[in-house]
Design a protein around this motif. Structure first.
Motif, PDB file in Angstrom:
ATOM      1  N   PRO A   2       0.827  -1.217   0.000  1.00 51.81           N
ATOM      2  CA  PRO A   2       0.000   0.000   0.000  1.00 51.81           C
ATOM      3  C   PRO A   2       0.858   1.262   0.000  1.00 51.81           C
ATOM      4  CG  PRO A   2      -0.718  -1.571   1.681  1.00 51.81           C
ATOM      5  CD  PRO A   2       0.585  -2.075   1.165  1.00 51.81           C
ATOM      6  N   LEU A   3       0.305   2.316  -0.576  1.00 48.88           N
ATOM      7  CA  LEU A   3       1.002   3.590  -0.568  1.00 48.88           C
ATOM      8  C   LEU A   3       1.145   4.109   0.853  1.00 48.88           C
ATOM      9  CD1 LEU A   3      -0.687   5.420  -3.592  1.00 48.88           C
ATOM     10  CD2 LEU A   3       1.568   4.331  -3.527  1.00 48.88           C
ATOM     11  N   ILE A   4       2.248   4.777   1.120  1.00 51.68           N
ATOM     12  CA  ILE A   4       2.503   5.381   2.427  1.00 51.68           C
ATOM     13  C   ILE A   4       1.795   6.727   2.471  1.00 51.68           C
ATOM     14  CG2 ILE A   4       4.276   6.274   3.974  1.00 51.68           C
ATOM     15  CD1 ILE A   4       6.219   4.242   2.630  1.00 51.68           C
ATOM     16  N   ARG A   5       0.850   6.871   3.390  1.00 47.06           N
ATOM     17  CA  ARG A   5       0.032   8.075   3.486  1.00 47.06           C
ATOM     18  C   ARG A   5       0.778   9.137   4.294  1.00 47.06           C
ATOM     19  NH1 ARG A   5      -5.275   7.854   2.710  1.00 47.06           N
ATOM     20  NH2 ARG A   5      -5.763   8.943   4.656  1.00 47.06           N
ATOM     21  N   VAL A   6       0.950  10.325   3.683  1.00 45.88           N
ATOM     22  CA  VAL A   6       1.816  11.354   4.250  1.00 45.88           C
ATOM     23  C   VAL A   6       1.046  12.638   4.540  1.00 45.88           C
ATOM     24  CG1 VAL A   6       3.914  12.721   3.905  1.00 45.88           C
ATOM     25  CG2 VAL A   6       3.756  10.412   2.940  1.00 45.88           C
ATOM     26  N   LEU A   7       1.293  13.215   5.719  1.00 49.25           N
ATOM     27  CA  LEU A   7       0.792  14.540   6.082  1.00 49.25           C
ATOM     28  C   LEU A   7       1.984  15.487   6.180  1.00 49.25           C
ATOM     29  CD1 LEU A   7      -1.492  16.469   7.143  1.00 49.25           C
ATOM     30  CD2 LEU A   7      -0.843  15.717   9.449  1.00 49.25           C
ATOM     31  N   VAL A   8       1.940  16.597   5.452  1.00 48.30           N
ATOM     32  CA  VAL A   8       2.977  17.618   5.509  1.00 48.30           C
ATOM     33  C   VAL A   8       2.566  18.676   6.528  1.00 48.30           C
ATOM     34  CG1 VAL A   8       4.098  19.502   4.251  1.00 48.30           C
ATOM     35  CG2 VAL A   8       3.799  17.273   3.155  1.00 48.30           C
ATOM     36  N   VAL A   9       3.400  18.909   7.529  1.00 47.78           N
ATOM     37  CA  VAL A   9       3.132  19.921   8.555  1.00 47.78           C
ATOM     38  C   VAL A   9       4.186  21.021   8.415  1.00 47.78           C
ATOM     39  CG1 VAL A   9       2.837  20.379  11.010  1.00 47.78           C
ATOM     40  CG2 VAL A   9       2.210  18.147  10.066  1.00 47.78           C
ATOM     41  N   GLU A  10       3.756  22.179   7.940  1.00 51.12           N
ATOM     42  CA  GLU A  10       4.669  23.281   7.635  1.00 51.12           C
ATOM     43  C   GLU A  10       3.871  24.579   7.600  1.00 51.12           C
ATOM     44  OE1 GLU A  10       7.295  25.767   7.040  1.00 51.12           O
ATOM     45  OE2 GLU A  10       8.204  23.771   6.830  1.00 51.12           O
ATOM     46  N   TYR A  22       7.228  17.426  -3.654  1.00 53.94           N
ATOM     47  CA  TYR A  22       8.271  16.417  -3.512  1.00 53.94           C
ATOM     48  C   TYR A  22       7.667  15.046  -3.202  1.00 53.94           C
ATOM     49  CZ  TYR A  22      12.059  19.927  -3.289  1.00 53.94           C
ATOM     50  OH  TYR A  22      12.955  20.916  -3.578  1.00 53.94           O
ATOM     51  N   VAL A  23       6.705  15.019  -2.276  1.00 56.43           N
ATOM     52  CA  VAL A  23       6.056  13.753  -1.923  1.00 56.43           C
ATOM     53  C   VAL A  23       5.388  13.151  -3.156  1.00 56.43           C
ATOM     54  CG1 VAL A  23       4.190  12.694  -0.594  1.00 56.43           C
ATOM     55  CG2 VAL A  23       5.713  14.345   0.504  1.00 56.43           C
ATOM     56  N   GLY A  24       4.737  13.995  -3.944  1.00 54.63           N
ATOM     57  CA  GLY A  24       4.040  13.522  -5.137  1.00 54.63           C
ATOM     58  C   GLY A  24       4.961  12.926  -6.184  1.00 54.63           C
ATOM     59  N   GLY A  33      -2.655  15.353   2.909  1.00 60.00           N
ATOM     60  CA  GLY A  33      -3.040  16.670   3.401  1.00 60.00           C
ATOM     61  C   GLY A  33      -1.849  17.473   3.882  1.00 60.00           C
ATOM     62  N   THR A  34      -2.121  18.720   4.216  1.00 62.64           N
ATOM     63  CA  THR A  34      -1.113  19.598   4.801  1.00 62.64           C
ATOM     64  C   THR A  34      -1.720  20.271   6.024  1.00 62.64           C
ATOM     65  OG1 THR A  34      -1.762  21.493   3.431  1.00 62.64           O
ATOM     66  CG2 THR A  34      -0.021  20.052   2.571  1.00 62.64           C
ATOM     67  N   ALA A  35      -0.869  20.709   6.931  1.00 65.45           N
ATOM     68  CA  ALA A  35      -1.310  21.414   8.136  1.00 65.45           C
ATOM     69  C   ALA A  35      -0.316  22.517   8.438  1.00 65.45           C
ATOM     70  CB  ALA A  35      -1.422  20.463   9.316  1.00 65.45           C
ATOM     71  N   PRO A  54      -5.535   5.574   8.566  1.00 64.47           N
ATOM     72  CA  PRO A  54      -4.485   6.247   9.342  1.00 64.47           C
ATOM     73  C   PRO A  54      -3.393   6.863   8.484  1.00 64.47           C
ATOM     74  CG  PRO A  54      -4.268   3.867   9.485  1.00 64.47           C
ATOM     75  CD  PRO A  54      -5.580   4.123   8.819  1.00 64.47           C
ATOM     76  N   ILE A  55      -2.821   7.937   9.002  1.00 68.33           N
ATOM     77  CA  ILE A  55      -1.673   8.578   8.365  1.00 68.33           C
ATOM     78  C   ILE A  55      -0.424   7.814   8.795  1.00 68.33           C
ATOM     79  CG2 ILE A  55      -0.252  10.673   8.357  1.00 68.33           C
ATOM     80  CD1 ILE A  55      -2.915  12.247   8.666  1.00 68.33           C
ATOM     81  N   ASP A  56       0.355   7.376   7.829  1.00 70.83           N
ATOM     82  CA  ASP A  56       1.543   6.572   8.126  1.00 70.83           C
ATOM     83  C   ASP A  56       2.734   7.418   8.531  1.00 70.83           C
ATOM     84  OD1 ASP A  56       0.325   4.037   7.303  1.00 70.83           O
ATOM     85  OD2 ASP A  56       0.428   4.861   5.266  1.00 70.83           O
ATOM     86  N   LEU A  57       2.856   8.586   7.906  1.00 69.01           N
ATOM     87  CA  LEU A  57       4.057   9.396   8.081  1.00 69.01           C
ATOM     88  C   LEU A  57       3.703  10.876   8.146  1.00 69.01           C
ATOM     89  CD1 LEU A  57       7.201   9.644   8.098  1.00 69.01           C
ATOM     90  CD2 LEU A  57       7.070   9.748   5.593  1.00 69.01           C
ATOM     91  N   VAL A  58       4.269  11.570   9.134  1.00 67.85           N
ATOM     92  CA  VAL A  58       4.125  13.020   9.244  1.00 67.85           C
ATOM     93  C   VAL A  58       5.483  13.659   8.999  1.00 67.85           C
ATOM     94  CG1 VAL A  58       3.602  14.957  10.771  1.00 67.85           C
ATOM     95  CG2 VAL A  58       2.197  12.890  10.856  1.00 67.85           C
ATOM     96  N   LEU A  59       5.540  14.593   8.052  1.00 66.82           N
ATOM     97  CA  LEU A  59       6.734  15.402   7.835  1.00 66.82           C
ATOM     98  C   LEU A  59       6.556  16.646   8.692  1.00 66.82           C
ATOM     99  CD1 LEU A  59       7.172  15.045   3.962  1.00 66.82           C
ATOM    100  CD2 LEU A  59       8.030  13.576   5.799  1.00 66.82           C
TER     101      LEU A  59
END
Length: 233
Positions: A2-10, A22-24, A33-35, A54-59
């Motif tokens: 499965p794809l790794i689901r990523v949230l960008v926090v910036e 970059y993630v794309g 999403g982004t926050a 669930p979100i797998d990874l938060v940047l």
């Protein structure tokens, strides 16, 4: 896998957009999403887990307008959420690095950075997840060692003279978009490079562990290597 689901926090809009792009560009990842604040980041992580996606990874940026990234990371851990975190920050002091380790941060990416550095970190993380997911329910010592070795993929190989970020990024993007292995001579026309230059870039990526290198057999003339972007599969 499965794809790794990523949230960008910036909190900086341009930086957030760049990280999202970059993630794309990376195989195996999906931006969800982004926050721009710590509160919004925590809310999104909790909501995604509650929804069964669930979100797998938060940047995670460390300097957010309403809180410190480490505080948000600790809140995620305290809530029992199995979300991994990569710290993205200009903060370099040892106290913050130690705090990031204590908060369960799996990678630490220092600003400013190029796309190739970003890709290296996330590719190492992707390989780490793939190694763990490939283990049985009861892991072996060698299995754990292989997984953690993925996070320590070599990233400090000296860059050869004349290797430019723009050309390196173009070559990385090309390799990621093409599943079939290519030789240095096959990159001459699409990227406008000489064979010698293409080979120098490819060898650099192979030495860093980002590209798989193998001899190509059955071709006329002198033997040459072929190169393929290292995926998590």
């Amino acid at each position: 896998m499965p794809l790794i689901r990523v949230l960008v926090v910036e909190d900086e809009p341009l930086a957030a957009e760049a990280h999202a792009v970059y993630v794309g560009r990376l195989a195996g990842f999906e931006l969800v999403g982004t926050a721009g604040t710590g509160q919004d980041a925590f809310r999104q992580v909790v909501a995604a887990a509650s929804a069964g996606t669930p979100i797998d990874l938060v940047l995670m940026d460390m300097n957010l307008p309403d809180s410190h990234g480490l505080d948000v990371s600790r809140r995620i851990r305290a809530a029992g959420l199995a979300t991994d975190i990569i710290a993205i920050t200009a903060v370099r002091d040892l106290e913050n690095v130690r705090g990031a380790i204590a908060a369960g941060v799996v990678q630490y990416l220092i600003k400013p950075f190029t796309y190739s550095t970003f890709a290296t970190k996330l590719s190492s993380y992707r390989d780490f997840r793939a190694e763990l997911n490939g283990q049985a329910s009861v892991v072996t010592q060698s299995g754990v060692d292989h997984a953690f070795a993925s996070l320590r993929a070599p990233t400090d190989i000296a860059r050869p003279k004349g290797v430019a970020n723009s050309t390196l990024d173009s070559l990385v993007a090309y390799l990621q978009a093409h599943a079939a292995p290519v030789s240095a001579s096959e990159l001459m026309e699409p990227l406008g490079l000489s064979r010698v230059t293409a080979r120098r870039y490819l060898e650099y990526l192979a030495d860093k562990g980002l590209v798989l290198r193998a001899p190509r057999y059955g071709t006329p003339g002198r033997p040459e290597n072929e190169y393929r972007w290292k995926s998590a599969g």
